[in-house]
Write a protein that holds these residues in place. Structure first.
Motif, PDB file in Angstrom:
ATOM      1  N   UNK A 209       1.242  -1.282  -0.317  1.00  0.00           N
ATOM      2  CA  UNK A 209       0.328   0.178  -0.090  1.00  0.00           C
ATOM      3  C   UNK A 209       0.751   0.761   0.242  1.00  0.00           C
ATOM      4  N   UNK A 210       1.881   0.731   0.618  1.00  0.00           N
ATOM      5  CA  UNK A 210       2.403   2.436   0.905  1.00  0.00           C
ATOM      6  C   UNK A 210       3.542   2.554  -0.842  1.00  0.00           C
ATOM      7  N   UNK A 211       4.095   1.555  -0.886  1.00  0.00           N
ATOM      8  CA  UNK A 211       4.710   1.092  -2.047  1.00  0.00           C
ATOM      9  C   UNK A 211       3.581   2.214  -3.521  1.00  0.00           C
ATOM     10  N   UNK A 212       2.632   2.032  -3.487  1.00  0.00           N
ATOM     11  CA  UNK A 212       1.498   2.273  -4.332  1.00  0.00           C
ATOM     12  C   UNK A 212       1.348   4.069  -3.985  1.00  0.00           C
ATOM     13  N   UNK A 213       1.260   4.525  -2.977  1.00  0.00           N
ATOM     14  CA  UNK A 213       1.122   5.562  -2.919  1.00  0.00           C
ATOM     15  C   UNK A 213       2.027   6.207  -3.373  1.00  0.00           C
ATOM     16  N   UNK A 214       3.211   6.112  -3.132  1.00  0.00           N
ATOM     17  CA  UNK A 214       4.245   6.554  -3.159  1.00  0.00           C
ATOM     18  C   UNK A 214       4.444   6.590  -4.861  1.00  0.00           C
ATOM     19  N   UNK A 215       3.983   5.880  -5.825  1.00  0.00           N
ATOM     20  CA  UNK A 215       4.049   5.534  -7.769  1.00  0.00           C
ATOM     21  C   UNK A 215       3.113   6.512  -7.878  1.00  0.00           C
ATOM     22  N   UNK A 216       1.588   6.786  -6.988  1.00  0.00           N
ATOM     23  CA  UNK A 216       0.864   7.644  -7.454  1.00  0.00           C
ATOM     24  C   UNK A 216       1.003   8.839  -6.957  1.00  0.00           C
TER      25      UNK A 216
END
Length: 110
Positions: free
Chosen positions: A86-93
């Motif tokens: 979830x954290x990686x997805x948020x950063x990518x977004x």
């Protein structure tokens, strides 16, 4: 150290202000739970001069999310992986949004 320095540290989301016992109490969980998410490398508490684990408010929010998932039946290792993803997805977004802003500025300049 001045009173302002103390206040600034308490306002810092990353300042390790909470002992393991206090963190577990605040989260309504056990110290073993905090150790387990540390072993799964979800959070890495800082150590006091005496070697005791200390947690920040930011880490407590992550631990609370892990506890929520575990309370709903997710194994602890899977809960930790979910939170990391979830954290990686948020950063990518966030990065993608920044790229879009940059690209739209360049397009507007031409």
């Amino acid at each position: 150290m001045t009173a302002d320095d103390s206040y600034d540290r308490l306002e810092d989301d990353n300042y390790p202000a909470y002992t393991m016992g206090r963190a577990a109490e605040m989260l309504g969980t056990t110290q073993n739970f905090l150790r387990a998410i540390g072993e799964a490398r979800l959070i890495t508490p800082l150590r006091s001069a005496g070697g005791h684990r200390r947690y920040s408010r930011y880490q407590l929010r992550i631990a609370a999310r892990a506890r929520e998932l575990v309370d709903h039946g997710t194994p602890i290792e899977a809960a930790c992986r979910i939170i990391i993803l979830e954290d990686q997805l948020e950063e990518a977004q966030r990065i993608n949004a920044e790229h879009r802003r940059t690209a739209s500025l360049h397009t507007a300049d031409t």
